[in-house]
Design an enzyme around this catalytic site. Structure first.
Site, PDB file in Angstrom:
ATOM      1  N   HIS A 239      10.671   0.973   6.200  1.00  0.00           N
ATOM      2  CA  HIS A 239      10.877   0.621   4.794  1.00  0.00           C
ATOM      3  C   HIS A 239      11.178   1.930   4.053  1.00  0.00           C
ATOM      4  CE1 HIS A 239       9.591  -0.667   0.714  1.00  0.00           C
ATOM      5  NE2 HIS A 239       9.705  -1.913   1.132  1.00  0.00           N
TER       6      HIS A 239
ATOM      7  N   ASP B 277       2.350   2.346   8.796  1.00  0.00           N
ATOM      8  CA  ASP B 277       2.595   1.457   7.665  1.00  0.00           C
ATOM      9  C   ASP B 277       2.243   0.045   8.123  1.00  0.00           C
ATOM     10  OD1 ASP B 277       3.683  -0.401   5.930  1.00  0.00           O
ATOM     11  OD2 ASP B 277       5.704   0.439   5.957  1.00  0.00           O
TER      12      ASP B 277
ATOM     13  N   GLN C   5       2.987  -5.135   6.660  1.00  0.00           N
ATOM     14  CA  GLN C   5       3.370  -6.447   7.185  1.00  0.00           C
ATOM     15  C   GLN C   5       2.546  -6.849   8.401  1.00  0.00           C
ATOM     16  OE1 GLN C   5       5.344  -8.443   5.669  1.00  0.00           O
ATOM     17  NE2 GLN C   5       6.415  -7.086   4.254  1.00  0.00           N
TER      18      GLN C   5
ATOM     19  N   LYS D 195       0.126  -8.435  -0.233  1.00  0.00           N
ATOM     20  CA  LYS D 195       0.784  -9.082   0.896  1.00  0.00           C
ATOM     21  C   LYS D 195      -0.219  -9.814   1.781  1.00  0.00           C
ATOM     22  CE  LYS D 195       4.650  -5.824   1.120  1.00  0.00           C
ATOM     23  NZ  LYS D 195       5.672  -6.534   0.372  1.00  0.00           N
TER      24      LYS D 195
ATOM     25  N   CYS E 247      14.749  -3.293   1.155  1.00  0.00           N
ATOM     26  CA  CYS E 247      14.298  -1.896   1.073  1.00  0.00           C
ATOM     27  C   CYS E 247      14.343  -1.243   2.453  1.00  0.00           C
ATOM     28  CB  CYS E 247      12.902  -1.773   0.467  1.00  0.00           C
ATOM     29  SG  CYS E 247      12.844  -2.331  -1.240  1.00  0.00           S
TER      30      CYS E 247
END
Lengths: 419, 149
Positions: free
Chosen positions: A135, A212, A215, A238, A377
């Site tokens: 991202h 990261d 997700q 999220k 993104c």
């Protein structure tokens, strides 16, 4: 080391969906006269009543600043804020509460990681290794840090199916890499990367691993110690929590070695005009009044998903992914799936022959179906697969097979109208 | 679905699928690149001039139905106009797609009236105006890519 709890033996989540969905009032809305079919969960998830209630109760009855007052309300606010930290620690499988830093979200967490590591670890020949599916929030801060420090960016290329080229990874990861910053689950492709193996290899060459997890956290069990990540970031919104709150996990010894990031109240030990000394982590990285209400809401969200069972959520979404992939390929001629890695989360990025994703999004919206269109993104991913943009349907714990069916009907409508 | 048909009028769908004046001319007096970072659309507008009159207007690039049709219909409208007239038409077109009324019964807008439905879709206004913003950059001989952001 603790281990992940054994797989949840309860019945599949699908049987409880009517009850679960009732806790999310927005899911009962109508959009342009049609029932809402919300398939943009990778952008943000809806918030259950338990989260909204927790935020309201905090703001209504326990409002005060934390870590400051001697009065009762401040003590209550502090206790609730710190209890929320404990909930995040437990959710991530971290060892100690002080390893959890509250931040605005994944972007802020990654900027914190970049700024503090750049100051201490990066330089010429002390490079940063990323993947081709990051991202923008895990690219741009590192680019800035590399420009400032003289380090180079190394990028692991992607295979045609959206998996990482792990042979290239092995070649690119050597003693010249100071930081490996990688996405756990791709928001644009759905690919789940072999993070545990990658962190182990990073450790072998002495590189710090930054993950990261934005997700990854909503879609299945995560245990940062089993992953072996040094730093791990995620966003509350999220994972069914509020916007404006997230967390950065950092291994205690690493956090202790990092310099402050933002200066201000709560992050210092002593301040004089000749110089200041810093508080221990996590306070060192939480300058200013934090998002107290958001932290309490985030804890409620994590309790909510933990109560449902992360294993069951993962199994439910895996079932939806298989079902949706099959239906789309069978019933939508001219569909191209972007990202078909064997290890994949409930994210389907696609294009339709001859129809721009933006037009797909507008027509589906008028069928009540919310999807994301654009570059997500992740412009390098779009470039890699030669598309300006994709349409993306992403699932959540409350998504039903009927909603997948509605997407198929909606896409046929798109093709009738624009094909 | 009637309101969606307001947006995707037959003329727009036709120009979106079969854009006119598509492809770079052999020689252009002015050109500019446009980019809508929201959706990744990119296009280039080319102008062939005789003095300040537009002899030919062409474009290429990739975009959604709205931005492609808008570029296609724009190039048709521009031929034979002066640069000053083009600027006036853009002002009226912008008013049209953002819900203004100054364009009503203005013969200068001709076929561009089909974009009136865009005003009901605020997120698509940028699609409809990308070509026009790029045109403006070309007439001002700005060499930098313009962005709708």
């Amino acid at each position: 080391m603790t281990t992940i709890s054994s797989p949840d033996a309860r019945a599949p989540l699908a049987a409880e969906l009517p009850t679960i969905r009732a806790a999310y009032p927005a899911l009962g809305r109508r959009v342009h006269g049609k029932p809402l079919v919300y398939l943009d969960n990778a952008a943000t998830t809806h918030k259950p009543l338990a989260v909204l209630d927790a935020e309201r109760e905090q703001a209504m009855w326990h409002n005060a600043n934390v870590h400051r007052g001697v009065h009762l309300l401040s003590q209550e606010a502090t206790e609730r804020y710190e209890a929320a930290r404990s909930t995040v620690r437990s959710f991530l499988g971290a060892a100690e509460d002080r390893e959890i830093v509250f931040v605005r979200g994944t972007t802020e967490a990654l900027n914190l990681a970049t700024a503090t590591l750049a100051a201490t670890r990066l330089g010429p020949g002390r490079d940063v290794l990323l993947t081709g599916m990051e991202h923008h929030s895990n690219i741009v801060p590192w680019q800035l840090a590399c420009q400032a420090s003289g380090a180079s960016l190394r990028v692991v290329p992607l295979l045609d199916d959206g998996s990482l080229d792990m042979e290239a990874f092995d070649r690119l990861l050597d003693g010249g890499v100071a930081v490996m910053a990688i996405v756990h689950t791709s928001n644009a492709l759905g690919t789940i990367n072999p993070v545990q193996a990658m962190c182990a290899k990073a450790r072998e060459v002495g590189a710090i691993s930054v993950v990261d997890g934005a997700q990854a956290v909503p879609h299945g069990p995560v245990n940062v110690r089993e992953l072996g990540a040094d730093l791990f970031a995620f966003s509350g919104h999220k994972v069914y929590g509020p916007t404006g709150i997230g967390a950065l996990y950092g291994r205690a010894e690493l956090l202790e070695s990092l310099p402050p990031w933002q200066g201000g109240g709560d992050m210092i030990r002593t301040v004089t005009f000749e110089g200041s000394t810093w508080a221990e982590p996590p306070a060192r990285f939480e300058a200013g009044t934090p998002n107290i209400t958001g932290a309490v809401g985030l804890a409620a969200a994590l309790d909510h998903v933990t109560g449902l069972g992360m294993d069951r959520i993962a199994a439910h979404e895996a079932d939806l992914l298989t079902y949706a992939t099959g239906r789309l390929l069978a019933d939508i001629p001219g569909i191209n799936l972007i990202g078909t890695a064997p290890a994949k989360a409930g994210v389907i990025s696609f294009t339709l022959d001859g129809i721009h994703p933006h037009d797909i999004g507008t027509v589906l919206d008028h069928e009540g179906i919310a999807i994301r269109t654009g570059h997500h993104c992740a412009q390098p991913v779009m470039d890699r697969y030669g598309v300006p943009a994709t349409a993306r349907a992403s699932f959540g714990l409350y998504t039903t097979r009927e909603e997948v069916d509605a997407l198929v009907v909606g896409l046929r409508r798109v093709q009738e109208m624009l094909g | 679905m009637s309101d969606l048909r307001e947006l995707y009028q037959e003329l727009i769908l036709d120009h979106g699928k079969h854009p006119r004046n598509f492809g770079a001319p052999e020689h252009a007096d002015r050109e500019a690149k446009g980019h809508n970072p929201l959706c990744g659309d990119r296009l280039t507008v080319y102008l062939v001039l005789d003095g300040d009159r537009i002899v030919d207007a062409r474009f290429d690039g990739a975009g959604c139905a709205i931005s492609t049709a808008s570029a296609s219909l724009m190039t048709e409208t521009l031929k034979g106009r002066t640069l000053a007239e083009a600027e006036q038409i853009f002002a009226k077109f912008h008013d049209l797609v953002t819900g203004g009324r100054s364009h009503l019964d203005d013969p200068e807008l001709e076929k561009l009236e089909v974009f009136a439905g865009v005003s009901e879709f605020p997120v698509r206004v940028k699609c409809a105006t990308l070509a026009w913003h790029t045109l403006k950059a070309a007439t001002e001989a700005s060499s930098d890519a313009v962005s709708t952001e």
